[in-house]
Every structure is written in C-alpha cells, then in structure tokens.
Design a protein around this motif. Structure first.
Motif, PDB file in Angstrom:
ATOM      1  N   THR A 119      25.626 -38.187 -36.511  1.00  0.00           N
ATOM      2  CA  THR A 119      24.182 -37.702 -35.589  1.00  0.00           C
ATOM      3  C   THR A 119      23.267 -36.679 -35.802  1.00  0.00           C
ATOM      4  OG1 THR A 119      26.580 -36.963 -34.186  1.00  0.00           O
ATOM      5  CG2 THR A 119      24.918 -35.668 -33.610  1.00  0.00           C
ATOM      6  N   PHE A 120      22.570 -37.235 -35.725  1.00  0.00           N
ATOM      7  CA  PHE A 120      20.869 -36.358 -35.737  1.00  0.00           C
ATOM      8  C   PHE A 120      21.895 -34.930 -34.810  1.00  0.00           C
ATOM      9  CE2 PHE A 120      17.396 -34.660 -35.940  1.00  0.00           C
ATOM     10  CZ  PHE A 120      16.307 -34.779 -37.347  1.00  0.00           C
ATOM     11  N   HIS A 121      21.692 -34.165 -35.369  1.00  0.00           N
ATOM     12  CA  HIS A 121      21.943 -32.656 -34.238  1.00  0.00           C
ATOM     13  C   HIS A 121      20.008 -32.445 -34.211  1.00  0.00           C
ATOM     14  CE1 HIS A 121      20.513 -30.028 -37.347  1.00  0.00           C
ATOM     15  NE2 HIS A 121      21.335 -30.329 -37.832  1.00  0.00           N
ATOM     16  N   ARG A 122      20.015 -31.373 -33.216  1.00  0.00           N
ATOM     17  CA  ARG A 122      19.238 -30.401 -32.269  1.00  0.00           C
ATOM     18  C   ARG A 122      18.375 -30.535 -33.431  1.00  0.00           C
ATOM     19  NH1 ARG A 122      20.315 -26.334 -28.202  1.00  0.00           N
ATOM     20  NH2 ARG A 122      18.275 -27.258 -27.989  1.00  0.00           N
ATOM     21  N   ALA A 123      17.839 -30.946 -34.721  1.00  0.00           N
ATOM     22  CA  ALA A 123      16.830 -30.512 -35.050  1.00  0.00           C
ATOM     23  C   ALA A 123      15.701 -31.318 -34.535  1.00  0.00           C
ATOM     24  CB  ALA A 123      16.786 -30.884 -36.149  1.00  0.00           C
ATOM     25  N   ILE A 124      16.142 -32.610 -33.583  1.00  0.00           N
ATOM     26  CA  ILE A 124      15.158 -33.363 -32.959  1.00  0.00           C
ATOM     27  C   ILE A 124      14.513 -32.363 -31.601  1.00  0.00           C
ATOM     28  CG2 ILE A 124      16.984 -34.480 -31.676  1.00  0.00           C
ATOM     29  CD1 ILE A 124      15.564 -36.395 -31.422  1.00  0.00           C
ATOM     30  N   ASP A 125      15.418 -31.549 -31.442  1.00  0.00           N
ATOM     31  CA  ASP A 125      14.411 -30.650 -30.301  1.00  0.00           C
ATOM     32  C   ASP A 125      13.593 -29.557 -30.838  1.00  0.00           C
ATOM     33  OD1 ASP A 125      16.270 -31.723 -28.349  1.00  0.00           O
ATOM     34  OD2 ASP A 125      17.518 -30.982 -27.875  1.00  0.00           O
ATOM     35  N   ARG A 126      13.487 -29.210 -32.173  1.00  0.00           N
ATOM     36  CA  ARG A 126      12.119 -28.218 -32.799  1.00  0.00           C
ATOM     37  C   ARG A 126      11.390 -29.404 -33.865  1.00  0.00           C
ATOM     38  NH1 ARG A 126      13.922 -23.998 -30.041  1.00  0.00           N
ATOM     39  NH2 ARG A 126      15.630 -22.618 -30.068  1.00  0.00           N
ATOM     40  N   ALA A 127      11.427 -30.627 -33.404  1.00  0.00           N
ATOM     41  CA  ALA A 127      10.464 -31.255 -34.322  1.00  0.00           C
ATOM     42  C   ALA A 127       9.465 -31.264 -33.234  1.00  0.00           C
ATOM     43  CB  ALA A 127      11.477 -33.034 -34.519  1.00  0.00           C
ATOM     44  N   ALA A 128       8.533 -31.445 -34.325  1.00  0.00           N
ATOM     45  CA  ALA A 128       6.727 -31.153 -34.250  1.00  0.00           C
ATOM     46  C   ALA A 128       6.408 -32.533 -33.079  1.00  0.00           C
ATOM     47  CB  ALA A 128       5.828 -30.776 -35.394  1.00  0.00           C
ATOM     48  N   ASP A 129       7.487 -33.635 -33.492  1.00  0.00           N
ATOM     49  CA  ASP A 129       6.616 -35.179 -32.602  1.00  0.00           C
ATOM     50  C   ASP A 129       8.325 -35.592 -32.519  1.00  0.00           C
ATOM     51  OD1 ASP A 129       5.772 -37.375 -32.293  1.00  0.00           O
ATOM     52  OD2 ASP A 129       4.308 -37.690 -32.007  1.00  0.00           O
ATOM     53  N   ARG A 130       8.517 -36.125 -31.578  1.00  0.00           N
ATOM     54  CA  ARG A 130      10.196 -36.514 -31.378  1.00  0.00           C
ATOM     55  C   ARG A 130      10.169 -37.550 -31.747  1.00  0.00           C
ATOM     56  NH1 ARG A 130      13.920 -33.662 -27.587  1.00  0.00           N
ATOM     57  NH2 ARG A 130      15.343 -35.198 -27.727  1.00  0.00           N
ATOM     58  N   ASP A 131       9.115 -38.054 -30.922  1.00  0.00           N
ATOM     59  CA  ASP A 131       9.084 -40.336 -31.470  1.00  0.00           C
ATOM     60  C   ASP A 131       8.600 -40.331 -32.785  1.00  0.00           C
ATOM     61  OD1 ASP A 131       8.641 -42.930 -29.992  1.00  0.00           O
ATOM     62  OD2 ASP A 131       6.431 -42.111 -31.068  1.00  0.00           O
ATOM     63  N   ALA A 132       8.387 -39.110 -32.615  1.00  0.00           N
ATOM     64  CA  ALA A 132       7.678 -40.237 -34.645  1.00  0.00           C
ATOM     65  C   ALA A 132       9.299 -39.692 -35.422  1.00  0.00           C
ATOM     66  CB  ALA A 132       6.724 -39.334 -34.845  1.00  0.00           C
ATOM     67  N   LEU A 133      10.026 -38.861 -35.005  1.00  0.00           N
ATOM     68  CA  LEU A 133      11.431 -38.987 -35.755  1.00  0.00           C
ATOM     69  C   LEU A 133      11.626 -39.522 -35.956  1.00  0.00           C
ATOM     70  CD1 LEU A 133      13.422 -35.330 -36.212  1.00  0.00           C
ATOM     71  CD2 LEU A 133      14.118 -37.742 -35.341  1.00  0.00           C
ATOM     72  N   ARG A 134      11.882 -40.169 -34.324  1.00  0.00           N
ATOM     73  CA  ARG A 134      12.918 -40.871 -34.487  1.00  0.00           C
ATOM     74  C   ARG A 134      12.743 -42.620 -34.979  1.00  0.00           C
ATOM     75  NH1 ARG A 134      16.315 -41.898 -29.307  1.00  0.00           N
ATOM     76  NH2 ARG A 134      17.148 -40.437 -27.975  1.00  0.00           N
ATOM     77  N   LYS A 135      11.030 -42.994 -35.067  1.00  0.00           N
ATOM     78  CA  LYS A 135      11.232 -43.919 -35.035  1.00  0.00           C
ATOM     79  C   LYS A 135      10.973 -44.324 -37.236  1.00  0.00           C
ATOM     80  CE  LYS A 135       7.750 -45.010 -31.639  1.00  0.00           C
ATOM     81  NZ  LYS A 135       6.546 -45.523 -31.145  1.00  0.00           N
ATOM     82  N   GLN A 136      10.991 -42.851 -37.256  1.00  0.00           N
ATOM     83  CA  GLN A 136      11.179 -42.675 -39.256  1.00  0.00           C
ATOM     84  C   GLN A 136      12.302 -42.897 -39.256  1.00  0.00           C
ATOM     85  OE1 GLN A 136       8.816 -38.519 -39.867  1.00  0.00           O
ATOM     86  NE2 GLN A 136       8.934 -40.025 -41.351  1.00  0.00           N
ATOM     87  N   LEU A 137      13.773 -42.484 -38.800  1.00  0.00           N
ATOM     88  CA  LEU A 137      14.323 -42.813 -39.108  1.00  0.00           C
ATOM     89  C   LEU A 137      15.306 -43.890 -38.020  1.00  0.00           C
ATOM     90  CD1 LEU A 137      16.129 -39.494 -37.948  1.00  0.00           C
ATOM     91  CD2 LEU A 137      16.216 -40.264 -40.361  1.00  0.00           C
ATOM     92  N   GLY A 170      17.041 -49.124 -26.455  1.00  0.00           N
ATOM     93  CA  GLY A 170      16.922 -50.483 -27.201  1.00  0.00           C
ATOM     94  C   GLY A 170      15.642 -50.397 -27.690  1.00  0.00           C
ATOM     95  N   GLU A 171      14.594 -49.970 -28.161  1.00  0.00           N
ATOM     96  CA  GLU A 171      13.393 -50.233 -28.122  1.00  0.00           C
ATOM     97  C   GLU A 171      13.241 -49.310 -29.615  1.00  0.00           C
ATOM     98  OE1 GLU A 171      10.164 -47.736 -26.527  1.00  0.00           O
ATOM     99  OE2 GLU A 171      11.106 -48.182 -24.820  1.00  0.00           O
ATOM    100  N   PRO A 172      12.562 -49.631 -30.797  1.00  0.00           N
ATOM    101  CA  PRO A 172      12.871 -49.320 -31.934  1.00  0.00           C
ATOM    102  C   PRO A 172      12.930 -47.863 -32.292  1.00  0.00           C
ATOM    103  CG  PRO A 172      11.394 -51.161 -31.958  1.00  0.00           C
ATOM    104  CD  PRO A 172      11.799 -51.075 -31.058  1.00  0.00           C
ATOM    105  N   GLY A 173      14.207 -46.961 -33.088  1.00  0.00           N
ATOM    106  CA  GLY A 173      13.971 -45.709 -32.584  1.00  0.00           C
ATOM    107  C   GLY A 173      14.554 -44.941 -31.215  1.00  0.00           C
ATOM    108  N   TYR A 174      15.526 -45.975 -30.310  1.00  0.00           N
ATOM    109  CA  TYR A 174      15.594 -45.351 -29.848  1.00  0.00           C
ATOM    110  C   TYR A 174      17.060 -46.167 -29.293  1.00  0.00           C
ATOM    111  CZ  TYR A 174      11.452 -43.306 -28.515  1.00  0.00           C
ATOM    112  OH  TYR A 174      10.917 -42.561 -28.449  1.00  0.00           O
ATOM    113  N   GLU A 175      18.039 -47.389 -30.033  1.00  0.00           N
ATOM    114  CA  GLU A 175      18.880 -47.530 -29.963  1.00  0.00           C
ATOM    115  C   GLU A 175      19.673 -46.535 -30.144  1.00  0.00           C
ATOM    116  OE1 GLU A 175      16.659 -48.477 -32.320  1.00  0.00           O
ATOM    117  OE2 GLU A 175      16.338 -50.477 -32.901  1.00  0.00           O
ATOM    118  N   GLN A 176      20.483 -45.473 -30.850  1.00  0.00           N
ATOM    119  CA  GLN A 176      21.138 -44.669 -30.977  1.00  0.00           C
ATOM    120  C   GLN A 176      21.375 -44.293 -30.027  1.00  0.00           C
ATOM    121  OE1 GLN A 176      18.516 -44.785 -32.787  1.00  0.00           O
ATOM    122  NE2 GLN A 176      19.235 -45.386 -34.514  1.00  0.00           N
ATOM    123  N   ARG A 177      22.962 -43.808 -29.236  1.00  0.00           N
ATOM    124  CA  ARG A 177      23.358 -42.528 -27.823  1.00  0.00           C
ATOM    125  C   ARG A 177      22.596 -41.126 -28.063  1.00  0.00           C
ATOM    126  NH1 ARG A 177      29.608 -43.574 -29.158  1.00  0.00           N
ATOM    127  NH2 ARG A 177      28.999 -42.785 -31.145  1.00  0.00           N
TER     128      ARG A 177
END
Length: 215
Positions: A119-137, A170-177
C-alpha cells in the motif's frame, strides 16, 4: 450481489491483533509508535502477531516521523529482516522536499520486496500533485492500494477527491484500490460504496481507551 466492505485495523501488538480479528477485521496494518503516526514495528512484534492470527498483515516501512525516506539503506535492512521473518505485505510512501514522490527511494525499497503486495500510504494526501504521483507510480510492482482520505485534512475535506479518483478506476495510475482512512468517514460509507470503494481503515475508532488501551 453487492460487494462486502473490507476492514483494515491498525495493530500495535498481539492483543490488538487478536481483538481485531475477533471483531471482524479482514486485514491488519502493523505499526509502532503512534506518537509519530506509525513506524516500522520490531520483527518480534510481527512474528508474535503472525503466530496469533491468520488474517492478512501489512507491515509499515517508515523509520521516522514525516514522509522523507531518511536512510534508505536502513529501510532496506528492515525489509530484509521482515521478509526473513515471513512478512509478505507492506505499507510505504516517500516524498521529496518539494512534495513529489521520491521515486528513487520507492524503487529502491520496492526492489527488495520481490513482488510482495503493498500500500502507498497517506503520503499521497500530502503530495504537491497527487495525480502526478499516481502516474509516476503506475506499473510499480506489487502496488495494489492507496490509503487516502482524499486530503491531508481528512475525509470531510477530501470526499469529492475520493469519489473523483474512484470514477477514474482503470485509467493509468488509477487501477489500484482505494483504502479510505483519515478523519471520520462513517457517514460517507453509503456514498463511497456506491462509488465502488469497499476498503475502510480503522485507526482510533476501535480504541475506546485511546492509544493507551487495546483494540
């Protein structure tokens, strides 16, 4: 048939783990030191909990408060110790000073997980750009879940973000639960479930005596 909600509970020790499983938890996140928002527990704690319960366990990989990785080689050593003890699932998330994902640190640690789910934890909620983070991962081996409130301020503030991200499944970066945690989300469960979110994360709500008492 509607899909059943899955409940994840923080466990600090064996007593927590046994009570959480008895109460219906589907998965545990194992941490230490909640004063620092949850750090990597001792290997002995993991081993004791693993022997006491038979539900899935995810072990936190975080050595200090905050979202910087710190000494990445210490994190790698922690992974190796936990893997040697039988750990098969993990929780992690590292940001750089600008609030972007620390992709080098994540890749270094994930490279030691040997395909384990994490799991990638709540660091995503502190990210400058959560969409960019998801796509990088996107495509990172083993990443199957984001623990998020949709906002650093909690679900009350982040509900619209959670619903929007669920709609992009289903989009790139958004397949995860999406594992919803952070703040009080109980009143939002029907809307979240209706959006296809079925994972929910209990922190303090299962501890009537606070962190000084058990689950």
């Amino acid at each position: 048939m509607s899909k059943r909600a899955v409940l994840e509970v923080i466990a600090l020790g064996v007593e927590d783990a046994v009570a959480a499983q008895a109460g219906g938890a589907d998965r545990l996140e194992l941490v230490a030191d909640m004063a620092a928002d949850g750090l990597t527990p001792p290997v002995g704690t993991f081993a004791g909990i693993r022997a006491a319960v038979d539900i899935d366990l995810r072990v936190m990989l975080r050595l200090a408060d905050g979202f910087a990785v710190g000494d990445v080689e210490r994190v790698v050593r922690a992974v190796r110790e936990m893997r040697d003890a039988g750990a098969e699932e993990f929780v992690l998330g590292f940001l750089d000073a600008a609030g972007g994902v620390d992709i080098g640190a994540v890749e270094r640690v994930v490279g030691e997980l040997d395909g384990c789910r994490w799991t990638f934890h709540r660091a995503i909620d502190r990210a400058a750009d959560r969409d960019a983070l998801r796509k990088q991962l996107d495509g990172m081996p083993g990443l199957d879940t984001y623990l998020t409130a949709g906002s650093g301020a909690g679900v009350d503030d982040g509900l619209s973000t959670l619903l929007a991200e669920a709609a992009r499944g289903g989009e790139p970066g958004y397949e995860q639960r999406i594992l919803v945690g952070g703040g009080r989300w109980f009143n939002d469960v029907p809307e979240l479930v209706g959006a296809g979110i079925h994972l929910f994360y209990f922190v303090g709500a299962v501890r009537p005596q606070g962190w000084g008492g058990p689950v």
